[in-house]
Design a protein around this motif. Sequence first.
Motif, mmCIF file in Angstrom:
data_model
loop_
_atom_site.group_PDB
_atom_site.id
_atom_site.type_symbol
_atom_site.label_atom_id
_atom_site.label_comp_id
_atom_site.label_asym_id
_atom_site.label_seq_id
_atom_site.Cartn_x
_atom_site.Cartn_y
_atom_site.Cartn_z
ATOM 1 N N VAL A 66 0.861 -1.180 0.000
ATOM 2 C CA VAL A 66 0.000 0.000 0.000
ATOM 3 C C VAL A 66 0.902 1.237 0.000
ATOM 4 O O VAL A 66 1.618 1.479 0.979
ATOM 5 N N PRO A 67 0.923 2.016 -1.080
ATOM 6 C CA PRO A 67 1.789 3.197 -1.132
ATOM 7 C C PRO A 67 1.471 4.195 -0.020
ATOM 8 O O PRO A 67 0.301 4.400 0.325
ATOM 9 N N PHE A 68 2.510 4.790 0.542
ATOM 10 C CA PHE A 68 2.310 5.819 1.556
ATOM 11 C C PHE A 68 1.437 6.946 1.011
ATOM 12 O O PHE A 68 0.637 7.543 1.741
ATOM 13 N N ALA A 69 1.600 7.267 -0.279
ATOM 14 C CA ALA A 69 0.828 8.356 -0.873
ATOM 15 C C ALA A 69 -0.669 8.084 -0.772
ATOM 16 O O ALA A 69 -1.462 8.992 -0.505
ATOM 17 N N ASP A 70 -1.067 6.832 -0.971
ATOM 18 C CA ASP A 70 -2.485 6.504 -0.863
ATOM 19 C C ASP A 70 -2.971 6.674 0.563
ATOM 20 O O ASP A 70 -4.092 7.146 0.804
ATOM 21 N N ARG A 93 12.274 2.314 2.066
ATOM 22 C CA ARG A 93 13.042 2.364 0.814
ATOM 23 C C ARG A 93 12.145 2.337 -0.417
ATOM 24 O O ARG A 93 12.530 2.818 -1.477
ATOM 25 N N ARG A 94 10.935 1.809 -0.255
ATOM 26 C CA ARG A 94 10.018 1.762 -1.396
ATOM 27 C C ARG A 94 8.792 2.646 -1.181
ATOM 28 O O ARG A 94 7.903 2.688 -2.036
ATOM 29 N N ASN A 95 8.720 3.312 -0.041
ATOM 30 C CA ASN A 95 7.596 4.186 0.273
ATOM 31 C C ASN A 95 6.258 3.453 0.225
ATOM 32 O O ASN A 95 5.270 3.948 -0.335
ATOM 33 N N VAL A 96 6.225 2.281 0.816
ATOM 34 C CA VAL A 96 4.990 1.499 0.874
ATOM 35 C C VAL A 96 4.854 0.880 2.254
ATOM 36 O O VAL A 96 5.839 0.718 2.981
ATOM 37 N N LYS A 97 3.622 0.560 2.588
ATOM 38 C CA LYS A 97 3.347 -0.249 3.766
ATOM 39 C C LYS A 97 3.118 -1.672 3.273
ATOM 40 O O LYS A 97 2.224 -1.930 2.472
ATOM 41 N N PHE A 98 3.965 -2.577 3.723
ATOM 42 C CA PHE A 98 3.901 -3.965 3.272
ATOM 43 C C PHE A 98 3.036 -4.784 4.227
ATOM 44 O O PHE A 98 3.207 -4.741 5.439
ATOM 45 N N MET A 99 2.092 -5.528 3.666
ATOM 46 C CA MET A 99 1.183 -6.359 4.461
ATOM 47 C C MET A 99 1.181 -7.762 3.867
ATOM 48 O O MET A 99 1.198 -7.936 2.650
#
Length: 395
Positions: free
Chosen positions: A145-149, A364-370
């Motif tokens: 899930v991108p941080f931007a979202d 490093r990828r600007n995402v929340k990994f689930m």
Amino acid sequence: MTLELPSGSGAGPTAVPYGVTRTLNKEYGNNDRALALSLFSGTVLEQFYVNTVFYDRGGQFIAMKQLDGGHEARWPVIGDDIDLFNSLDDDGNEDGTAWQAGDVVAEGGIAMGYHNPGDFITGRKIKMSEKVIRCDDILVAPIDVPFADLDLAHFDVLGPYAQKLARSLATDNDRKIAALAWAAAKAAPVAGVYPGGNNVEVGASGGSSFSSFFANNTTGSGLFRESVAELAKQMDLDNVPEQGRYLFISPDVRKLLRFETDVFNRDFNEAQIAGTLNTRAIGVLEGFQLITTNNLPGQWTDTTNGRYGLYDSNLAKYDFDATLDATNDTRPAAIALCGASAGMAAIGMVQAAGIRTHIEDDERRNVKFMKAQMHVGYDVLAPWCAGAITMKRTA
């Protein structure tokens, strides 16, 4: 000088912040945290159990073993019961005449189940085998899930994503168990060890869809019900326990059964299982509790094209071909599982690890990994405790 501010339900305006109304209270109930975010792992686990119909926690139609080291588990497969009557041979004493009194021959000191005092009794041998079930590789459902979202969203997106992870695992497990159950229903017997599966075939020339075999009228519903009755009879002949018989049906069957009004009638069902036609809640049909699913072979895809086996030969057991394109092609209309309550489950499951969840920020990828994952494996144990109503194209 001490200022004491009132608090609690009787507090007035001067009691702020002690007397404020909790904003996470839902519909003025008593739970002040009803609208608070749920724990990620709890959301996944709850949604998994809501969506799965084949993952059997209660041991009703699946036998389960928890692995503590190792990668497989073994179940004993015990052969047929001793037949005390079957002691009469055509010419047991080999005197040239058949079916005479002398042809009742004792075996191990026992004749026709009866013992003659003084004769030495020896136990009969029962054939045995074993079934080995191997744990599959770890099954993983991941989402980024991108941080931007998350920054721009005006609503919670992590909760719905957690539910999606759970539904993905539940759907995949249900599809595999359904494929194995259909294979078990078509399995051949092993002489002296166990009977085969119970498969009732309904043929149709040029049949390419459900309605080709079961017309959308009382004739079609009657044919389906007669097929279920035949399946129940086959299980009766195999001494499958009547308690805990489950029939998994497609939405097509659920729609068809509206013509069988006594399925919903309280005169034909116990109060706790009686169905209601208007709510489409189905009771019991020919001794089977009915459960609707979208994951039978032929529903979500006509064929796996052998992809499980191409990836890993150990997973080929999950492959199936349920196309109805040519003569002799088959597809299940319903699948039955039962018997675990008597220790004879149709399907066995080994579990190295249950549902495991993880969530983290990947800067490093600007995402929340689930992710949600589980480490299990399935296979056929007792095919005589599985059954199917199978549609077969005859031309």
